[in-house]
Design a protein around this motif. Structure first.
Motif, PDB file in Angstrom:
ATOM      1  N   ASN A 141      15.394  16.880 -29.503  1.00 14.92           N
ATOM      2  CA  ASN A 141      16.162  15.684 -29.132  1.00 14.92           C
ATOM      3  C   ASN A 141      15.229  14.549 -28.704  1.00 14.92           C
ATOM      4  O   ASN A 141      15.477  13.376 -29.019  1.00 14.92           O
ATOM      5  CB  ASN A 141      17.143  16.022 -28.010  1.00 14.92           C
ATOM      6  CG  ASN A 141      18.136  14.906 -27.750  1.00 14.92           C
ATOM      7  OD1 ASN A 141      18.660  14.302 -28.690  1.00 14.92           O
ATOM      8  ND2 ASN A 141      18.408  14.623 -26.499  1.00 14.92           N
ATOM      9  N   LYS A 145      14.965  10.810 -30.504  1.00 11.26           N
ATOM     10  CA  LYS A 145      15.027   9.542 -29.775  1.00 11.26           C
ATOM     11  C   LYS A 145      13.789   8.686 -30.040  1.00 11.26           C
ATOM     12  O   LYS A 145      13.889   7.484 -30.306  1.00 11.26           O
ATOM     13  CB  LYS A 145      15.148   9.807 -28.270  1.00 11.26           C
ATOM     14  CG  LYS A 145      16.477  10.389 -27.830  1.00 11.26           C
ATOM     15  CD  LYS A 145      16.465  10.639 -26.327  1.00 11.26           C
ATOM     16  CE  LYS A 145      17.778  11.213 -25.835  1.00 11.26           C
ATOM     17  NZ  LYS A 145      17.733  11.504 -24.368  1.00 11.26           N
ATOM     18  N   SER A 150      18.371   8.473 -33.496  1.00  9.82           N
ATOM     19  CA  SER A 150      19.509   8.978 -32.720  1.00  9.82           C
ATOM     20  C   SER A 150      20.805   8.500 -33.352  1.00  9.82           C
ATOM     21  O   SER A 150      20.882   7.386 -33.891  1.00  9.82           O
ATOM     22  CB  SER A 150      19.445   8.488 -31.275  1.00  9.82           C
ATOM     23  OG  SER A 150      18.274   8.938 -30.638  1.00  9.82           O
ATOM     24  N   ASN A 154      26.709   9.337 -29.373  1.00  9.36           N
ATOM     25  CA  ASN A 154      26.324  10.727 -29.136  1.00  9.36           C
ATOM     26  C   ASN A 154      27.499  11.678 -28.967  1.00  9.36           C
ATOM     27  O   ASN A 154      27.319  12.889 -28.880  1.00  9.36           O
ATOM     28  CB  ASN A 154      25.420  10.815 -27.898  1.00  9.36           C
ATOM     29  CG  ASN A 154      24.012  10.314 -28.185  1.00  9.36           C
ATOM     30  OD1 ASN A 154      23.599  10.236 -29.329  1.00  9.36           O
ATOM     31  ND2 ASN A 154      23.295   9.960 -27.142  1.00  9.36           N
ATOM     32  N   PHE A 184      22.966  15.907 -25.323  1.00  8.25           N
ATOM     33  CA  PHE A 184      22.927  14.451 -25.424  1.00  8.25           C
ATOM     34  C   PHE A 184      23.279  13.775 -24.107  1.00  8.25           C
ATOM     35  O   PHE A 184      22.920  12.619 -23.883  1.00  8.25           O
ATOM     36  CB  PHE A 184      23.865  13.978 -26.531  1.00  8.25           C
ATOM     37  CG  PHE A 184      23.457  14.431 -27.908  1.00  8.25           C
ATOM     38  CD1 PHE A 184      22.123  14.639 -28.221  1.00  8.25           C
ATOM     39  CD2 PHE A 184      24.407  14.657 -28.890  1.00  8.25           C
ATOM     40  CE1 PHE A 184      21.741  15.056 -29.482  1.00  8.25           C
ATOM     41  CE2 PHE A 184      24.040  15.073 -30.162  1.00  8.25           C
ATOM     42  CZ  PHE A 184      22.703  15.277 -30.461  1.00  8.25           C
TER      43      PHE A 184
END
Length: 233
Positions: A141, A145, A150, A154, A184
């Motif tokens: 993750n 980002k 992304s 989310n 998230f």
């Protein structure tokens, strides 16, 4: 000649000729750099561990044209807790395989470096497989980002489902969606504390993010090959 100093993690190596070693280093201040260490494999005086894969090392070096010439180095951490456990080794190598595909030479990203070093520090001491796999999710993750891919909302987990090869397709059931939603929201503690979120669901969540990264960054990271060999779902 100006000598510089900096620390970095060895994320790839290749032995060449009779005594030399080609290494890729992810450095805190200089990004990913690659260089050859001459004569290291036959040296009886130099710190061979410092230029082996999965080592945190302090370097002194200088730059000549576009090349980085290392003059000295010493081990900061050798991550023996990882190196003595095959499952932890596989997790570390999985992270390295991603970085070797995503990072560009001399491209700096301090945030990804910091997350990698903290991840290795945690993995070195951890004996909790569930948390170790959640660590992978957090790492993926962070990469998403930092690479600017992304999903805009989310909460819309369905956007992570992209066209992938049939053998890599993941059935994203409710448990997987919930894990990703908590990820998230920076609230993985809920997943850690609730026994209903089994490791198999976390593995599926890893594959969802992996597929998303492969699709958007044109990479070929492969948890089934590096982490598990084959999935039995």
């Amino acid at each position: 000649m100006i000598f510089l100093r900096g620390k970095g993690i060895i994320i790839a190596k290749k032995d060449i000729e009779e005594a030399d070693r080609y290494i890729s280093i992810f450095m805190e201040d200089y990004g990913k750099v690659s260089t050859v260490i001459k004569g290291i494999r036959k040296s009886k005086k130099r710190d061979k561990t410092a230029v082996d894969i999965l080592s945190l090392t302090e370097f002194q070096f200088y730059k000549k044209n576009d090349s980085l010439i290392i003059s000295s180095f010493s081990t900061v951490k050798d991550y023996i807790g990882i190196k003595s456990d095959i499952d932890k080794i596989n997790i570390a190598f999985y992270m390295f395989s991603i970085l070797n595909q995503v990072l560009v030479e001399n491209g700096r990203n301090r945030k990804i470096y910091e997350v990698l070093e903290k991840s290795l520090d945690y993995l070195d001491k951890s004996n909790d497989n569930k948390k170790n796999y959640l660590l992978i999710l957090f790492f993926l993750n962070t990469l998403i980002k930092e690479e600017g891919i992304s999903i805009e909302d989310n909460t819309n987990i369905e956007e992570l489902q992209v066209d992938v090869q049939p053998q890599r397709k993941v059935e994203m059931d409710n448990m997987v969606k919930e894990i990703l939603q908590y990820l998230f929201k920076d609230n993985l503690k809920v997943v850690i504390d609730n026994e209903k979120y089994k490791i198999d669901f976390i593995k599926k969540a890893i594959l969802v993010l992996e597929n998303y990264i492969n699709f958007n960054l044109d990479t070929n990271i492969n948890a089934q090959k590096i982490l598990w060999g084959a999935l039995l779902w």
